[in-house]
Design a protein around this motif. Structure first.
Motif, mmCIF file in Angstrom:
data_model
loop_
_atom_site.group_PDB
_atom_site.id
_atom_site.type_symbol
_atom_site.label_atom_id
_atom_site.label_comp_id
_atom_site.label_asym_id
_atom_site.label_seq_id
_atom_site.Cartn_x
_atom_site.Cartn_y
_atom_site.Cartn_z
ATOM 1 N N MET A 167 0.843 -1.204 0.000
ATOM 2 C CA MET A 167 0.000 0.000 0.000
ATOM 3 C C MET A 167 0.877 1.252 0.000
ATOM 4 S SD MET A 167 -2.859 1.123 2.792
ATOM 5 C CE MET A 167 -3.687 -0.456 2.702
ATOM 6 N N LYS A 168 0.563 2.214 -0.888
ATOM 7 C CA LYS A 168 1.386 3.413 -0.953
ATOM 8 C C LYS A 168 1.175 4.281 0.283
ATOM 9 C CE LYS A 168 -1.873 6.353 -3.501
ATOM 10 N NZ LYS A 168 -2.094 7.159 -4.709
ATOM 11 N N SER A 169 2.145 5.133 0.539
ATOM 12 C CA SER A 169 2.069 6.033 1.689
ATOM 13 C C SER A 169 0.929 7.033 1.476
ATOM 14 C CB SER A 169 3.393 6.768 1.841
ATOM 15 O OG SER A 169 3.335 7.662 2.914
ATOM 16 N N ILE A 170 0.140 7.248 2.527
ATOM 17 C CA ILE A 170 -1.021 8.134 2.438
ATOM 18 C C ILE A 170 -0.744 9.448 3.174
ATOM 19 C CG2 ILE A 170 -3.493 8.375 2.895
ATOM 20 C CD1 ILE A 170 -2.823 6.113 0.949
ATOM 21 N N ASP A 171 -1.096 10.544 2.555
ATOM 22 C CA ASP A 171 -0.995 11.863 3.175
ATOM 23 C C ASP A 171 -2.335 12.165 3.858
ATOM 24 O OD1 ASP A 171 -0.812 14.520 3.862
ATOM 25 O OD2 ASP A 171 -0.632 15.273 1.815
ATOM 26 N N TYR A 172 -2.342 12.136 5.182
ATOM 27 C CA TYR A 172 -3.578 12.355 5.938
ATOM 28 C C TYR A 172 -3.732 13.807 6.399
ATOM 29 C CZ TYR A 172 -3.962 7.249 6.326
ATOM 30 O OH TYR A 172 -4.085 5.905 6.045
ATOM 31 N N SER A 173 -2.861 14.701 5.946
ATOM 32 C CA SER A 173 -2.797 16.043 6.532
ATOM 33 C C SER A 173 -4.112 16.820 6.507
ATOM 34 C CB SER A 173 -1.693 16.863 5.855
ATOM 35 O OG SER A 173 -1.921 16.962 4.463
ATOM 36 N N LEU A 174 -4.827 16.765 5.388
ATOM 37 C CA LEU A 174 -6.124 17.451 5.327
ATOM 38 C C LEU A 174 -7.168 16.474 4.803
ATOM 39 C CD1 LEU A 174 -7.698 20.002 5.841
ATOM 40 C CD2 LEU A 174 -7.058 20.839 3.565
ATOM 41 N N TYR A 175 -7.936 15.939 5.732
ATOM 42 C CA TYR A 175 -8.852 14.822 5.490
ATOM 43 C C TYR A 175 -10.280 15.362 5.508
ATOM 44 C CZ TYR A 175 -10.657 10.034 6.507
ATOM 45 O OH TYR A 175 -11.320 8.819 6.492
ATOM 46 N N LEU A 176 -10.910 15.373 4.343
ATOM 47 C CA LEU A 176 -12.274 15.908 4.227
ATOM 48 C C LEU A 176 -13.309 14.811 4.404
ATOM 49 C CD1 LEU A 176 -14.366 18.125 3.446
ATOM 50 C CD2 LEU A 176 -13.979 17.470 1.051
ATOM 51 N N VAL A 177 -14.228 15.022 5.360
ATOM 52 C CA VAL A 177 -15.390 14.150 5.512
ATOM 53 C C VAL A 177 -16.573 14.902 4.930
ATOM 54 C CG1 VAL A 177 -16.897 12.895 7.099
ATOM 55 C CG2 VAL A 177 -14.447 13.086 7.596
ATOM 56 N N THR A 178 -17.240 14.305 3.956
ATOM 57 C CA THR A 178 -18.309 15.020 3.267
ATOM 58 C C THR A 178 -19.613 15.020 4.057
ATOM 59 O OG1 THR A 178 -19.163 13.110 2.035
ATOM 60 C CG2 THR A 178 -17.311 14.317 1.057
ATOM 61 N N ASP A 179 -20.431 15.994 3.738
ATOM 62 C CA ASP A 179 -21.763 16.132 4.304
ATOM 63 C C ASP A 179 -22.664 16.574 3.162
ATOM 64 O OD1 ASP A 179 -23.576 16.005 6.306
ATOM 65 O OD2 ASP A 179 -22.738 17.634 7.512
ATOM 66 N N GLU A 180 -23.927 16.256 3.251
ATOM 67 C CA GLU A 180 -24.834 16.617 2.152
ATOM 68 C C GLU A 180 -24.923 18.132 2.004
ATOM 69 O OE1 GLU A 180 -28.615 14.387 1.875
ATOM 70 O OE2 GLU A 180 -27.865 13.289 3.619
ATOM 71 N N ARG A 181 -24.708 18.599 0.801
ATOM 72 C CA ARG A 181 -24.760 20.022 0.486
ATOM 73 C C ARG A 181 -25.181 20.212 -0.963
ATOM 74 N NH1 ARG A 181 -23.797 19.976 5.145
ATOM 75 N NH2 ARG A 181 -22.371 21.251 6.388
ATOM 76 N N GLU A 182 -25.647 21.424 -1.288
ATOM 77 C CA GLU A 182 -25.822 21.774 -2.696
ATOM 78 C C GLU A 182 -24.432 21.869 -3.320
ATOM 79 O OE1 GLU A 182 -28.425 24.952 -3.944
ATOM 80 O OE2 GLU A 182 -29.478 24.830 -2.021
ATOM 81 N N ASN A 183 -24.350 21.670 -4.617
ATOM 82 C CA ASN A 183 -23.062 21.741 -5.326
ATOM 83 C C ASN A 183 -22.019 20.808 -4.716
ATOM 84 O OD1 ASN A 183 -24.178 23.881 -6.890
ATOM 85 N ND2 ASN A 183 -23.619 25.322 -5.268
ATOM 86 N N PHE A 184 -22.486 19.677 -4.235
ATOM 87 C CA PHE A 184 -21.665 18.710 -3.504
ATOM 88 C C PHE A 184 -20.381 18.342 -4.260
ATOM 89 C CE2 PHE A 184 -20.660 14.269 -2.524
ATOM 90 C CZ PHE A 184 -20.623 14.290 -1.141
ATOM 91 N N LEU A 185 -20.523 17.932 -5.507
ATOM 92 C CA LEU A 185 -19.366 17.470 -6.277
ATOM 93 C C LEU A 185 -18.409 18.622 -6.572
ATOM 94 C CD1 LEU A 185 -21.189 15.060 -8.765
ATOM 95 C CD2 LEU A 185 -19.883 14.435 -6.719
ATOM 96 N N GLU A 186 -18.952 19.781 -6.813
ATOM 97 C CA GLU A 186 -18.117 20.959 -7.076
ATOM 98 C C GLU A 186 -17.295 21.320 -5.844
ATOM 99 O OE1 GLU A 186 -18.762 25.686 -7.929
ATOM 100 O OE2 GLU A 186 -20.276 24.315 -8.745
ATOM 101 N N ILE A 187 -17.906 21.214 -4.662
ATOM 102 C CA ILE A 187 -17.191 21.502 -3.409
ATOM 103 C C ILE A 187 -16.001 20.555 -3.254
ATOM 104 C CG2 ILE A 187 -17.339 21.406 -0.881
ATOM 105 C CD1 ILE A 187 -20.281 22.333 -1.169
ATOM 106 N N ILE A 188 -16.229 19.282 -3.523
ATOM 107 C CA ILE A 188 -15.150 18.300 -3.394
ATOM 108 C C ILE A 188 -14.019 18.611 -4.375
ATOM 109 C CG2 ILE A 188 -14.530 15.864 -3.676
ATOM 110 C CD1 ILE A 188 -17.389 15.199 -2.708
#
Length: 204
Positions: A1-22
């Motif tokens: 498994m490659k090394s993972i950068d966990y520095s800024l980990y986004l947990v999503t929540d339901e929102r308008e423009n959801f995919l654009e926010i991500i």
């Protein structure tokens, strides 16, 4: 498994423009995305997860699915995150295999040590600050967080009410990242919010 950068980990929540926010958040420096959806049907969750997977795959960012191992396997996500009330870590590891990331929520030293011994790749610990996203999340102190970090050899990510105003309070805890929801998902400029959060975290 490659090394993972966990520095800024986004947990999503339901929102308008959801995919654009991500998409914007990733441009701003989000290094891991966790798709969390407690209300959608399996079909809707699957279809949404496929769209998020495409965004993450294109950006070469790991996609973690919250709780739903079936969805993670169905879309070939990079991993799964489970809580203390979800499927046991050992069983989850057996189902997803060794090539996928397995994260576990742990608010005590005992939970963290058990998660590591049962096959977790990283620990999510919190809530480090009050949060409206998850009212039932156990609250932990800075010292508790530091103790969890020192008790395991795998990365620990802090979660719970983290924003630009309080990131610095997590200094000298040894965490490998901050997990945020509202600070990015509610921002009018998710890219800028991500950039600023990343900078603040790098200072500690």
């Amino acid at each position: 498994m490659k090394s993972i950068d966990y520095s800024l980990y986004l947990v999503t929540d339901e929102r308008e423009n959801f995919l654009e926010i991500i998409e914007e958040a990733i441009k701003g420096g989000v290094s891991v995305v966790q798709l969390r959806d407690k209300t959608s049907s399996t079909k809707d969750f699957y279809e949404l997860a496929m769209k998020v997977r495409e965004i993450c795959y294109t950006a070469d960012i790991p996609l973690i699915i919250n709780d739903r191992i079936d969805i993670a396997l169905a879309i070939d996500a990079d991993g799964v995150h489970i809580g203390q009330d979800d499927m046991p870590c050992k069983v989850a590891r057996r189902i997803i295999g060794n090539s996928r990331i397995l994260g576990v929520s742990a608010s005590t030293i005992e939970e963290a040590i058990k998660a590591e011994s049962d096959g977790a790749d990283y620990i999510g610990t919190g809530a480090v600050f009050p949060t409206s996203t998850k009212d039932d999340a156990p609250k932990i102190t800075k010292n508790d967080l530091k103790s969890v970090v020192e008790s395991v050899s795998i990365p620990v990510v802090a979660i719970g009410g983290i924003d630009l105003d309080n990131v610095e309070k997590l200094s000298e805890t040894g965490i490998e990242g901050i997990s945020v929801v509202s600070a990015i998902m509610d921002s009018i400029d998710p890219k800028l919010a991500s950039e600023l959060l990343k900078k603040e975290f790098e200072k500690i």
